[in-house]
Write a protein that holds these residues in place. Structure first.
Motif, short mmCIF file in Angstrom:
data_model
loop_
_atom_site.label_atom_id
_atom_site.label_comp_id
_atom_site.label_asym_id
_atom_site.label_seq_id
_atom_site.Cartn_x
_atom_site.Cartn_y
_atom_site.Cartn_z
N ARG A 1 0.63 -0.98 0.14
CA ARG A 1 -0.21 0.37 0.02
C ARG A 1 1.17 1.39 0.07
O ARG A 1 2.05 1.50 0.26
CB ARG A 1 -0.51 0.05 0.94
CG ARG A 1 -1.72 -1.16 1.24
CD ARG A 1 -3.24 -0.92 2.40
NE ARG A 1 -3.93 -1.85 2.49
CZ ARG A 1 -3.73 -3.12 3.19
NH1 ARG A 1 -3.06 -2.94 4.32
NH2 ARG A 1 -5.15 -4.25 3.35
N ARG A 2 0.78 2.44 -0.49
CA ARG A 2 0.81 3.66 -0.38
C ARG A 2 1.51 4.08 1.16
O ARG A 2 2.46 4.60 0.93
CB ARG A 2 0.21 4.85 -0.83
CG ARG A 2 0.33 4.57 -2.75
CD ARG A 2 -1.04 5.95 -2.95
NE ARG A 2 -1.58 5.55 -4.53
CZ ARG A 2 -1.71 6.58 -5.13
NH1 ARG A 2 -2.68 7.41 -4.19
NH2 ARG A 2 -1.97 6.10 -6.43
N GLU A 3 0.57 3.34 1.98
CA GLU A 3 1.02 4.11 3.48
C GLU A 3 2.12 3.47 3.90
O GLU A 3 3.13 3.84 4.49
CB GLU A 3 -0.48 3.65 3.84
CG GLU A 3 -0.81 2.71 4.02
CD GLU A 3 -1.63 2.89 3.68
OE1 GLU A 3 -3.01 2.48 3.65
OE2 GLU A 3 -1.93 3.61 2.39
N GLU A 4 2.55 1.86 3.04
CA GLU A 4 3.67 0.96 4.06
C GLU A 4 4.76 1.43 3.56
O GLU A 4 5.91 1.92 3.73
CB GLU A 4 2.86 -0.43 3.25
CG GLU A 4 2.13 -0.55 4.17
CD GLU A 4 1.12 -2.34 4.22
OE1 GLU A 4 0.69 -2.42 4.39
OE2 GLU A 4 1.40 -2.32 2.39
N LEU A 5 4.95 2.29 1.49
CA LEU A 5 5.97 1.95 1.03
C LEU A 5 5.75 3.26 1.56
O LEU A 5 7.29 3.59 1.90
CB LEU A 5 5.71 2.63 -0.02
CG LEU A 5 7.23 2.55 -0.91
CD1 LEU A 5 7.64 3.46 -1.57
CD2 LEU A 5 7.80 1.65 -0.90
N ALA A 6 5.56 4.63 1.94
CA ALA A 6 5.74 5.86 2.63
C ALA A 6 6.19 5.56 4.01
O ALA A 6 7.77 6.17 4.56
CB ALA A 6 4.29 6.62 2.79
#
Length: 283
Positions: A49-54
């Protein structure tokens, strides 16, 4: 003057779109287990997910989302390094990431490409080694007699048809020459993608890419994957219509006087009696 400025702005926007798509493609190929995260439940999208990568890159989720949306943001080299580490990029992909975010003015392919006479003479003297010079867009600019006989008459082809990617994906004769067509095509496409990053948004590149997407289902399917690799040398096996199986070691050499050009040389190998077959072809 205004046209040049508009074109430069369009090029920057194209680079941002390419950068956004590249980030998204690299994020989606990662599984949570690849980075030490639990899979969890109800995961509707592929990859992280984007939040995980961020979180892994140490940046804000909203700010990272803006990157994937292609907004006008200039990440610092430190942030690009953090993103590359979080995305588990290899060296070619890391370089691609930085190229798409170059702070230098985007390069355009409007200037004509001229092959110097000394290079032409050297090419002609490679009598037993098929060789040609590639331009910035991988167009075959000049070639020697051995290359012409091995790969088919370049002088009978139009400018786009002499492009290496066009010959590889849209030329049935050239495609039939390559014994390992799919492997060669995939690697060549990844190398071309890395090379073309400096020219993202350039009209000549955009026209070629659109043409290949129209004419080749494989190109149409593989181009959105954003795969990149560093330049490779290796062996190409050909099934020549007159001489049958032949094997060549191919090497790409950068030219100091023309950094956007490459000299491509094919050295015949002993395998499949290639030396003798090439000699017969040349006579």
């Amino acid at each position: 003057m205004m046209d040049a400025m508009d074109q430069k702005l369009d090029t920057f926007e194209a680079r941002r779109r390419e950068f956004a798509a590249f980030l998204r493609s690299r994020r989606e190929r990662l599984r949570p287990a690849d980075v030490g995260l639990p899979d969890g439940f109800r995961r509707r999208t592929p990859g992280l997910r984007r939040e995980e990568l961020a979180m892994l890159a140490g940046v804000g989720t909203t700010w990272y989302t803006w990157l994937e949306q292609g907004r006008d943001i200039r990440p610092s080299p430190q942030v690009l390094n953090a993103l590359a580490n979080a995305l588990r990029l290899d060296e070619a992909e890391r370089q691609h990431l930085f190229t798409l975010n170059s702070r230098q003015s985007p390069q355009l392919s409007s200037a004509p490409e001229v092959v110097d006479e000394p290079l032409r003479r050297m090419l002609d003297n490679l009598t037993h080694q098929p060789a040609y010079v590639l331009g910035r867009r991988w167009d075959v600019l000049v070639w020697n007699r051995a290359a012409d006989l091995l790969f088919g008459g370049y002088d009978r082809l139009g400018p786009d048809e002499r492009n290496t990617m066009h010959r590889l994906f849209a030329d049935d004769f050239h495609r039939s020459l390559l014994v390992d067509w799919e492997a060669v095509a995939r690697v060549s496409l990844a190398m071309f993608r890395a090379d073309s990053a400096r020219y993202a948004g350039d009209p000549d590149f955009e026209r070629l890419i659109a043409l290949l997407q129209l004419e080749s289902p494989e190109f149409r399917a593989w181009w959105p994957r954003h795969e990149v690799v560093a330049p490779l040398t290796g062996v190409k096996r050909l099934n020549h219509p007159l001489k049958g199986l032949m094997s060549f070691e191919h090497t790409g050499l950068a030219l100091m006087t023309q950094p956007d050009m490459k000299l491509i040389v094919y050295t015949p190998l002993d395998e499949h009696d290639t030396n003798r077959k090439l000699a017969e072809l040349l006579t």
